[in-house]
Design a protein around this motif. Structure first.
Motif, PDB file in Angstrom:
ATOM      1  N   ALA A   1       0.833  -1.207   0.000  1.00 27.09           N
ATOM      2  CA  ALA A   1       0.000   0.000   0.000  1.00 27.09           C
ATOM      3  C   ALA A   1       0.864   1.251   0.000  1.00 27.09           C
ATOM      4  N   ASN A   2       1.904   1.292   0.836  1.00 29.46           N
ATOM      5  CA  ASN A   2       2.769   2.473   0.855  1.00 29.46           C
ATOM      6  C   ASN A   2       3.531   2.632  -0.446  1.00 29.46           C
ATOM      7  N   LEU A   3       3.917   1.519  -1.069  1.00 30.90           N
ATOM      8  CA  LEU A   3       4.631   1.589  -2.340  1.00 30.90           C
ATOM      9  C   LEU A   3       3.774   2.254  -3.412  1.00 30.90           C
ATOM     10  N   GLU A   4       2.529   1.815  -3.518  1.00 34.55           N
ATOM     11  CA  GLU A   4       1.671   2.319  -4.583  1.00 34.55           C
ATOM     12  C   GLU A   4       1.046   3.675  -4.259  1.00 34.55           C
ATOM     13  N   GLU A   5       0.771   3.918  -2.972  1.00 34.51           N
ATOM     14  CA  GLU A   5       0.026   5.126  -2.641  1.00 34.51           C
ATOM     15  C   GLU A   5       0.842   6.402  -2.808  1.00 34.51           C
ATOM     16  N   ASP A   6       2.179   6.307  -2.748  1.00 35.37           N
ATOM     17  CA  ASP A   6       2.970   7.484  -3.075  1.00 35.37           C
ATOM     18  C   ASP A   6       2.804   7.830  -4.548  1.00 35.37           C
ATOM     19  N   LEU A   7       2.710   6.805  -5.404  1.00 31.03           N
ATOM     20  CA  LEU A   7       2.516   7.038  -6.831  1.00 31.03           C
ATOM     21  C   LEU A   7       1.089   7.516  -7.122  1.00 31.03           C
ATOM     22  N   PHE A   8       0.107   6.958  -6.406  1.00 29.88           N
ATOM     23  CA  PHE A   8      -1.265   7.447  -6.552  1.00 29.88           C
ATOM     24  C   PHE A   8      -1.339   8.941  -6.261  1.00 29.88           C
ATOM     25  N   ASN A   9      -0.682   9.342  -5.173  1.00 24.72           N
ATOM     26  CA  ASN A   9      -0.684  10.752  -4.784  1.00 24.72           C
ATOM     27  C   ASN A   9      -0.014  11.620  -5.845  1.00 24.72           C
ATOM     28  N   LEU A  10       1.014  11.089  -6.481  1.00 23.09           N
ATOM     29  CA  LEU A  10       1.732  11.829  -7.512  1.00 23.09           C
ATOM     30  C   LEU A  10       0.840  12.133  -8.710  1.00 23.09           C
ATOM     31  N   VAL A  11      -0.005  11.179  -9.099  1.00 18.78           N
ATOM     32  CA  VAL A  11      -0.788  11.350 -10.330  1.00 18.78           C
ATOM     33  C   VAL A  11      -2.246  11.739 -10.093  1.00 18.78           C
ATOM     34  N   ALA A  12      -2.699  11.752  -8.836  1.00 19.62           N
ATOM     35  CA  ALA A  12      -4.130  12.005  -8.606  1.00 19.62           C
ATOM     36  C   ALA A  12      -4.392  12.907  -7.408  1.00 19.62           C
ATOM     37  N   HIS A  13      -3.378  13.624  -6.961  1.00 18.65           N
ATOM     38  CA  HIS A  13      -3.484  14.418  -5.732  1.00 18.65           C
ATOM     39  C   HIS A  13      -4.671  15.380  -5.743  1.00 18.65           C
ATOM     40  N   ASP A  14      -4.926  16.017  -6.857  1.00 18.51           N
ATOM     41  CA  ASP A  14      -5.991  17.029  -6.929  1.00 18.51           C
ATOM     42  C   ASP A  14      -7.377  16.427  -6.773  1.00 18.51           C
ATOM     43  N   HIS A  15      -7.470  15.121  -6.927  1.00 17.19           N
ATOM     44  CA  HIS A  15      -8.772  14.447  -6.832  1.00 17.19           C
ATOM     45  C   HIS A  15      -8.999  13.800  -5.461  1.00 17.19           C
ATOM     46  N   TYR A  16      -7.993  13.846  -4.605  1.00 18.50           N
ATOM     47  CA  TYR A  16      -8.163  13.342  -3.241  1.00 18.50           C
ATOM     48  C   TYR A  16      -9.137  14.257  -2.488  1.00 18.50           C
ATOM     49  N   GLU A  17      -9.796  13.700  -1.515  1.00 22.46           N
ATOM     50  CA  GLU A  17     -10.687  14.504  -0.671  1.00 22.46           C
ATOM     51  C   GLU A  17     -10.361  14.246   0.796  1.00 22.46           C
ATOM     52  N   ARG A  18     -10.282  15.314   1.548  1.00 23.13           N
ATOM     53  CA  ARG A  18     -10.057  15.189   2.985  1.00 23.13           C
ATOM     54  C   ARG A  18     -11.381  15.361   3.703  1.00 23.13           C
TER      55      ARG A  18
END
Length: 329
Positions: free
Chosen positions: A72-89
């Motif tokens: 999860a940590n391996l992939e989620e750094d890459l997810f954040n790199l390509v989709a950060h603007d679509h994350y919701e807090r």
């Protein structure tokens, strides 16, 4: 005039877990400044917590030599790199009802505490790149570890048009720059691991052995540890508990006890954990327990900070960066 974080911490953090933080940071700095190597273990959801903001610079400055992390940590750094603007807090995540959670699912928002990862923009954007790489590996008769596949994708530049954060803040991008070794025990227990399994079942790739995992990680780590543990040795900086920490630390007793090979023990150990010390809990086990398993020596510098890693780890990393910079001037 602004004051360095390391000076602030040394002045104010004098007792209890605060003092343990300073001690661990000083020990880390002393170990790497003395020529020792350092393994950093990432459990939990550190990448979703954007630990790359501080960890990436630690990697680039040579203060991390190998990483052990969950899939999860391996992939989620890459997810954040390509989709950060679509994350919701979601600040009020404690107040969510089951119906609220269902609504998030229906919107394709997978929640990690207060942060929702967007399935379409994160998972699916990466899936096409992964499948292309897996098929290429199969055609060329290659087998790679999970991080090596992601390194290839990053280096190819095919995702750059989707970058939504500065890659300077991506720890995986920093690791790819240094070709840093990464051990990912239990990679199957991750979104990309699940996606790989699905494509095997669907026949898109023919063999589950295309991606290296499991015992191959341990045998590779045994050779790496043997080649790098002379002199000042290898330190162990553990964030959280579970398999990301338990798997790599066991390489020492395996070499020593199961192979009868004279092996230096880990030469520094620190753990950030909010797990309550309790009966049989590995995450809550105090460092001294590791002495009885042949992982640490009686005189190994060892530290336990019982606190939230999202607060503590960036402080320690900044402390190490500032103090090492000062020592080099």
């Amino acid at each position: 005039m602004s004051r360095p974080i390391s000076d602030f911490v040394r002045h104010h953090y004098r007792h209890f877990n605060a003092a343990a933080l300073v001690d661990a940071a000083e020990g880390y700095r002393a170990h790497v400044d003395g020529g020792g190597k350092m393994l950093v273990a990432l459990a939990g959801a550190m990448s979703t917590a954007e630990l790359g903001l501080s960890l990436a610079e630690m990697i680039r400055r040579g203060h991390v030599d190998i990483i052990s992390c969950t899939g999860a940590n391996l992939e989620e750094d890459l997810f954040n790199l390509v989709a950060h603007d679509h994350y919701e807090r979601i600040p009020n995540w404690r107040d969510l009802t089951p119906a609220d959670e269902q609504a998030l699912l229906e919107r394709g928002m997978n929640r990690v505490t207060d942060t929702c990862i967007p399935e379409e923009e994160a998972f699916r954007r990466l899936e096409d790149a992964l499948l292309d790489e897996w098929r290429r590996m199969e055609a060329e008769g290659e087998r790679l570890f999970p991080h090596q596949v992601l390194y290839r994708i990053l280096r190819s530049g095919r995702l750059e048009e989707h970058y939504q954060i500065d890659p300077e803040d991506s720890w995986l991008a920093a690791a790819a720059e240094r070709d840093l070794p990464i051990v990912t025990p239990g990679w199957e227990d991750s979104t990309t691991g699940n996606i790989f399994a699905a494509h095997v079942l669907q026949g898109d790739v023919s063999s589950p052995h295309l991606v290296k995992h499991g015992i191959e990680f341990m045998t590779w780590l045994a050779d790496w540890y043997t080649d790098n543990s002379d002199g000042p040795g290898i330190g162990f900086f553990q964030i959280g508990g579970g398999i990301a920490g338990d798997f790599p630390i066991c390489v020492v007793p395996m070499l020593e006890q199961d192979m009868d090979r004279r092996t230096p023990l880990w030469s520094y150990f620190a753990q950030i954990s909010d797990s309550t010390t309790s009966y049989g809990s590995y995450s809550g086990a105090v460092p001294n327990e590791k002495i009885t398993w042949g992982k640490l020596a009686e005189d190994t510098p060892r530290f336990l900070i019982e606190s939230d890693a999202t607060i503590v780890a960036p402080l320690i990393f900044q402390y190490v960066l500032e103090r090492s910079e000062g020592a080099s001037k």
